[in-house]
Scaffold this motif. Structure first.
Motif, PDB file in Angstrom:
ATOM      1  N   ASP A 295       0.825  -1.214   0.000  1.00 56.57           N
ATOM      2  CA  ASP A 295       0.000   0.000   0.000  1.00 56.57           C
ATOM      3  C   ASP A 295       0.858   1.262   0.000  1.00 56.57           C
ATOM      4  OD1 ASP A 295      -2.406  -1.460   0.042  1.00 56.57           O
ATOM      5  OD2 ASP A 295      -2.321  -1.642   2.223  1.00 56.57           O
ATOM      6  N   CYS A 296       1.905   1.239  -0.812  1.00 63.09           N
ATOM      7  CA  CYS A 296       2.828   2.374  -0.883  1.00 63.09           C
ATOM      8  C   CYS A 296       2.976   2.861  -2.325  1.00 63.09           C
ATOM      9  CB  CYS A 296       4.221   1.995  -0.361  1.00 63.09           C
ATOM     10  SG  CYS A 296       4.320   1.859   1.419  1.00 63.09           S
ATOM     11  N   ILE A 297       3.178   4.178  -2.467  1.00 63.23           N
ATOM     12  CA  ILE A 297       3.656   4.733  -3.724  1.00 63.23           C
ATOM     13  C   ILE A 297       5.148   4.420  -3.805  1.00 63.23           C
ATOM     14  CG2 ILE A 297       3.973   6.814  -5.099  1.00 63.23           C
ATOM     15  CD1 ILE A 297       1.064   6.020  -4.769  1.00 63.23           C
TER      16      ILE A 297
ATOM     17  N   SER B  99       4.603   3.919  10.375  1.00 63.33           N
ATOM     18  CA  SER B  99       5.340   3.339   9.240  1.00 63.33           C
ATOM     19  C   SER B  99       4.942   4.062   7.954  1.00 63.33           C
ATOM     20  CB  SER B  99       5.058   1.834   9.120  1.00 63.33           C
ATOM     21  OG  SER B  99       5.419   1.154  10.293  1.00 63.33           O
ATOM     22  N   LYS B 100       5.545   5.226   7.737  1.00 58.41           N
ATOM     23  CA  LYS B 100       5.260   5.974   6.513  1.00 58.41           C
ATOM     24  C   LYS B 100       6.273   5.694   5.414  1.00 58.41           C
ATOM     25  CE  LYS B 100       2.923  10.044   8.447  1.00 58.41           C
ATOM     26  NZ  LYS B 100       2.985  11.523   8.568  1.00 58.41           N
ATOM     27  N   HIS B 101       7.531   5.445   5.826  1.00 60.05           N
ATOM     28  CA  HIS B 101       8.626   5.368   4.865  1.00 60.05           C
ATOM     29  C   HIS B 101       9.229   3.958   4.870  1.00 60.05           C
ATOM     30  CE1 HIS B 101       8.366   9.758   4.851  1.00 60.05           C
ATOM     31  NE2 HIS B 101       8.399   9.706   6.176  1.00 60.05           N
ATOM     32  N   TYR B 102       9.462   3.424   3.671  1.00 55.36           N
ATOM     33  CA  TYR B 102      10.010   2.079   3.531  1.00 55.36           C
ATOM     34  C   TYR B 102      11.208   2.113   2.592  1.00 55.36           C
ATOM     35  CZ  TYR B 102       5.604   0.499   5.587  1.00 55.36           C
ATOM     36  OH  TYR B 102       4.546   0.290   6.426  1.00 55.36           O
ATOM     37  N   TYR B 103      12.350   1.639   3.088  1.00 52.14           N
ATOM     38  CA  TYR B 103      13.547   1.480   2.274  1.00 52.14           C
ATOM     39  C   TYR B 103      13.984   0.025   2.339  1.00 52.14           C
ATOM     40  CZ  TYR B 103      14.070   6.581   2.382  1.00 52.14           C
ATOM     41  OH  TYR B 103      13.877   7.923   2.251  1.00 52.14           O
ATOM     42  N   LEU B 104      14.500  -0.504   1.234  1.00 55.38           N
ATOM     43  CA  LEU B 104      15.066  -1.844   1.256  1.00 55.38           C
ATOM     44  C   LEU B 104      16.317  -1.879   2.125  1.00 55.38           C
ATOM     45  CD1 LEU B 104      14.744  -2.931  -2.488  1.00 55.38           C
ATOM     46  CD2 LEU B 104      13.469  -3.852  -0.550  1.00 55.38           C
TER      47      LEU B 104
ATOM     48  N   GLY C 261       9.357   3.338  -0.624  1.00 54.08           N
ATOM     49  CA  GLY C 261       7.906   3.289  -0.581  1.00 54.08           C
ATOM     50  C   GLY C 261       7.354   4.331   0.378  1.00 54.08           C
ATOM     51  N   ARG C 262       6.321   5.052  -0.062  1.00 55.42           N
ATOM     52  CA  ARG C 262       5.642   6.046   0.777  1.00 55.42           C
ATOM     53  C   ARG C 262       4.219   5.581   0.990  1.00 55.42           C
ATOM     54  NH1 ARG C 262       3.450   8.980   3.917  1.00 55.42           N
ATOM     55  NH2 ARG C 262       3.905  11.193   4.317  1.00 55.42           N
ATOM     56  N   SER C 263       3.886   5.291   2.261  1.00 51.69           N
ATOM     57  CA  SER C 263       2.586   4.718   2.582  1.00 51.69           C
ATOM     58  C   SER C 263       1.468   5.708   2.294  1.00 51.69           C
ATOM     59  CB  SER C 263       2.547   4.310   4.060  1.00 51.69           C
ATOM     60  OG  SER C 263       1.245   3.868   4.407  1.00 51.69           O
ATOM     61  N   ILE C 264       0.349   5.196   1.805  1.00 55.95           N
ATOM     62  CA  ILE C 264      -0.829   6.041   1.552  1.00 55.95           C
ATOM     63  C   ILE C 264      -1.922   5.776   2.586  1.00 55.95           C
ATOM     64  CG2 ILE C 264      -0.338   6.069  -0.912  1.00 55.95           C
ATOM     65  CD1 ILE C 264      -2.693   4.140  -1.292  1.00 55.95           C
TER      66      ILE C 264
END
Length: 935
Positions: free
Chosen positions: A197-199, A224-229, A215-218
């Motif tokens: 569910d991320c841009i 948990s707004k920001h996702y990096y590998l 990834g930026r959560s919508i």
């Protein structure tokens, strides 16, 4: 390797690098597929595509290889080879990292799967059912059609969409996370999708490959707004252009994406995103160090305490690693960030903030940094910083009385600033203290801010007079110098002549112009549409002049001079037709010295339309213009002094060809000027004048659609832009003849043939391209298109009046007077006349009548039969009554007869025997191929 796999692995940037082609900062380059003087090929790195607005060639990275290699097979082999090399490129640090233990290098092994999965994320965002992510992007003012974005719904590994090999690759890359609980997920899988569910934003390496994603959560999840590998690497939006001079650092990826949508920003600045307030990584610093032309780093962080502290921290780090780099910071409004500003405001606010950015100050030794912040932000437990002088304000409203004010000093620059000598900065100043009104606390002096020794002495003397510290005055003069340099350069730039840029056409306008040029009855349609642009009447003259102006694109252009008395519309005709020619293709001259022509750039006038409003006042420039017309080049040797003061000579050279157009009120032109040009005479009939006055009345009444006229003018410019140089051959040329009455038949014949060829040239999209059977040095025969009988028929129609005037002994004005005289005598049953009678009837000036009668008498068209010089004047009678009708019939008959004979020969059993080569239809792309062969 499949084509889809090649495209996933191979970027267009890699292909360009292989062929040693480097686009400019706007992604433009000179097209390698046709002769291109200016950059006309646009590169779109995000979609790995290209398009040439000149020759029409476009496609992806494989098509580029195909065009360069010469065939589809060779292009595919080259693309496969480059795709294989792309996976074995060195790491971003410049050295190949070898795998250690059981951990393979992500850079080597994960690029392919990340590229593949990101394509599925992009498709997911474009899917009609993806309403929620589109609403989120709309709320953040992000246009997914202009940005490289994807959406991860978390379903990419379901329903057998991934094979076992790809699934394992996703696990290794961190895109799939094994479920650690004892109970499977609700969807029946044992994996959790990364950044569900991320841009999704791609992070790229130096070779522009996707090496990680963000990834930026919508879902508005605060935790948990920001996702990096894991083991994040790569930059967003990618590695900056090596030619970068100004680099904007933003705090977050979404901020950079917001700026990427603003051409006003991206044309001048390169963008690079940090990964939060603690996200200026070693990879960022390494790539910034590798920018050889970098002059300025601009921090554009959030308007909060964390953003300010991050800016101060990174300033110190970068200044230590990049001494001499200019560091500036944008004061973001409190509580705002780039994205929030883009939602609430237009682009203008960003331009304003950039123009108002503050310089990061350092101590005189360059060791200490201080960013201008509010006093409330200084921590109590920190030692107080050294006092910093607030940056002064430069007031240039009066260029002869410029003021610069700081907290302690006011500096007035008297007499302005010299804009010519950039190697010195000599000014006359009055420096005063702002905290006292004592006249003793001021000093006046003339100084050169670039002369360090004298400046140092002046500072010492001035500080004694002002009773202030040297640091205060040094800083004020240093800041003043920087402000003056910027002011001086901006003034110099504003004084430069802004030359028109090369006309760029969208694909839609490009195709529309070509379709028009392919339309049937092109000449009739063109003439009619010229009339719709506001050019009233002069049907033959306007179409002929348009063709002459079009001939500027050919190797031997035509030239035209409009003749007529004052007020007949000569300038109007020339101006209205020249409005249909692109601005960059014409040069309008009112007054120009003879020597000025020799100081144009060598190729600046090449294939230009040169317009002279009044040739009567431009006689001094006609000699170099005649040379450009005939020899198509001019040169002049002048003496100059070298750097040591020694005299030497240089030769100035300017190349043609040019197409010259001018107007004149003279009834007879200097022969050398007249012979080189087509002479058109304006319609001075009462009916024509009435049509023009009727148009003027409608214009005054607001019944003329000005926007429609302007749109049509722009469309004519589009058509002129798509016309390309192509050789023309006239297979009927040897059968053509001119009337024997023509004066100067050699040049007139050349003009006649050139008009025919120009008509053929204008029909280039309707003619088949042919090649000689004997190959040239380029490996193929010479390419050309051929004239048709219809082209000759149109030339005859347009040139009859011109050829008739060339055959007449009388000038056009004299001929009009003589024909009017004969009509008046016939209508009034007169056999003779007196000059006084004629002056009363025609209301002409006596000197003009005297001049006309003298000319008619000289050519034996009239004779004196009585009267005397002193009382009644001479009595005249007309000798030649039908000579003009006979001449007109002879000219028309010769042209029509010759054309009819050619038609009969071509329609006979044998037909006209002309040498033809192989042919195939001519299209837009092929015109450029012909041009390349020609050159």
């Amino acid at each position: 390797m499949e084509i889809t796999e090649i495209k996933a692995r191979l970027s267009l940037q890699t292909v360009l690098k292989h062929y040693e082609i480097q686009p400019d900062r706007n992604g433009m380059l000179r097209c390698p597929f046709h002769a291109d003087d200016t950059a006309s090929l646009k590169v779109y790195p995000k979609t790995n595509t290209f398009n040439c607005f000149g020759c029409g060639k476009n496609g992806d990275q494989i098509e580029f290889c195909t065009l360069k290699e010469g065939s589809k097979h060779k292009g595919l082999l080259k693309a496969t080879e480059l795709a294989g090399e792309a996976l074995s490129q060195p790491s971003p640090k410049g050295k190949e990292q070898k795998p250690t233990g059981d951990k393979p290098d992500r850079h080597e092994n994960h690029t392919e799967i990340l590229t593949h999965i990101f394509e599925s994320f992009k498709n997911g965002l474009n899917h009609p059912v993806s309403v929620k992510p589109k609403e989120y992007l709309k709320g953040r003012n992000l246009d997914y059609t202009r940005l490289e974005l994807g959406y991860n719904s978390g379903q990419f590994h379901h329903r057998g969409q991934l094979g076992e090999t790809d699934k394992q690759s996703c696990i290794n890359a961190g895109l799939l996370i094994p479920y650690n609980g004892s109970v499977p997920n609700a969807n029946g899988t044992t994996y959790t999708a990364f950044a569900k569910d991320c841009i999704i934003f791609p992070l790229r390496d130096k070779q522009n490959r996707i090496v990680s994603i963000y990834g930026r959560s919508i879902t508005n999840n605060d935790k948990s707004k920001h996702y990096y590998l894991k083991d994040r690497q790569g930059l967003y939006p990618g590695y900056p252009n090596p030619n970068t001079t100004k680099l904007i650092l933003t705090e977050a990826i979404i901020d950079t994406a917001s700026l990427l949508q603003m051409p006003e920003i991206t044309e001048e600045y390169e963008l690079l995103s940090c990964y939060g307030t603690n996200g200026l990584t070693e990879e960022h610093k390494a790539v910034i160090k590798e920018l050889p032309n970098l002059e300025e780093i601009i921090f554009f962080f959030d308007g909060d305490k964390a953003g300010s502290e991050a800016v101060k921290k990174y300033q110190k780090e970068l200044l230590n690693e990049l001494p001499g780099i200019k560091l500036t910071a944008i004061e973001t409004p409190e509580g705002e960030d780039i994205n929030s500003l883009s939602v609430a405001y237009d682009t203008e606010i960003f331009i304003h903030l950039l123009e108002s950015r503050k310089l990061v100050l350092s101590s005189a030794e360059g060791k200490e940094l201080s960013f201008l912040t509010e006093e409330s932000e200084i921590q109590e437990n920190e030692p107080p910083p050294e006092p910093v002088i607030t940056t002064g304000k430069l007031n240039t409203r009066n260029p002869d009385f410029i003021t610069y004010t700081t907290e302690e000093l006011q500096i007035i620059i008297l007499g302005g600033i010299n804009l010519q000598q950039l190697d010195r900065l000599r000014i006359t100043v009055k420096i005063s203290r702002t905290d006292t009104g004592d006249p003793l606390h001021s000093i006046r002096h003339t100084i050169d801010l670039y002369h360090a020794d004298y400046l140092e002495k002046f500072i010492g003397k001035a500080c004694e007079q002002l009773e202030t510290g040297t640091t205060v005055l040094k800083r004020a003069l240093a800041e003043l110098t920087q402000h003056i340099e910027q002011y001086r350069l901006s003034k110099i730039e504003s004084l430069k002549e802004q030359k028109p840029q090369t006309r760029q056409l969208s694909e839609q306008r490009y195709l529309k112009a070509i379709n028009y040029l392919k339309s049937p009855k092109l000449m009739e349609r063109t003439n009619s549409d010229i009339g719709r642009t506001g050019m009233i009447g002069e049907e033959n003259n306007r179409l002929l002049m348009y063709l002459v102006f079009t001939s500027r694109l050919r190797e031997q252009p035509l030239h035209v001079i409009s003749l007529g008395s004052s007020g007949t519309g000569k300038t109007y005709l020339q101006e209205k037709i020249s409005e249909l020619i692109p601005e960059q293709d014409k040069l309008e001259i009112t007054i120009l010295s003879e020597n000025a022509f020799y100081y144009f750039d060598r190729k600046e006038l090449k294939h230009k339309l040169v317009l002279i409003e009044d040739m009567d006042g431009a006689e001094n420039v006609l000699y170099p213009l005649r040379e450009l017309q005939s020899k198509m080049k001019i040169s002049k040797t002048i003496p100059i002094k070298d750097s040591k003061g020694n005299m030497k000579t240089i030769t100035l050279k300017v190349e043609g060809p040019i197409c010259l157009a001018g107007t004149t009120t003279k009834e007879r032109l200097y022969e050398d000027n007249a012979n080189r040009s087509l002479l058109v005479y304006l319609d001075n009939s009462p009916q024509h004048k009435e049509r023009i006055m009727d148009y003027q009345r409608k214009l005054s009444a607001g019944k003329v659609n000005g926007s429609e006229e302007n749109e049509l003018k722009e469309f004519f410019k589009d058509m002129q832009t798509v016309l390309k140089p192509v050789r023309v051959r006239n297979p009927y040329a040897e059968l053509l003849k001119l009337p024997e009455y023509i004066f100067k038949p050699l040049r007139t014949n050349a003009h006649y043939l050139a008009v025919i060829e120009t008509i053929t040239f204008y029909h280039q999209y309707q003619r088949a391209v042919k090649y000689d059977k004997s190959p040239s040095h380029a490996g193929v025969g010479e390419a050309y298109i051929e004239t048709t009988l219809e082209d000759i028929e149109w030339a005859n129609h347009l040139l009859k009046d011109v050829l008739l005037a060339k055959s007449d002994e009388l000038a056009k004005a004299e001929r009009s007077f003589f024909e009017s005289l004969k009509n008046w005598m016939e209508g009034n049953n007169k056999t003779s006349f007196y000059a006084k009678q004629i002056r009363d009837v025609f209301r002409m000036h006596p000197s003009k009548i005297k001049r006309y009668l003298y000319s008619l008498s000289t050519y034996n068209f009239i004779r004196i039969t009585g009267g005397n010089r002193f009382k009644s004047g001479f009595e005249y009678e007309v000798i030649a009554t039908d000579e003009y009708k006979n001449l007109e019939n002879a000219v028309n008959t010769v042209l029509d007869t010759v054309l009819e004979e050619i038609k009969q020969k071509t329609s006979g059993s044998g037909g006209l025997q002309v040498a033809h080569g192989q042919n195939r239809p001519l299209n837009g792309k092929e015109i450029n191929k012909i041009n390349a062969v020609v050159q």
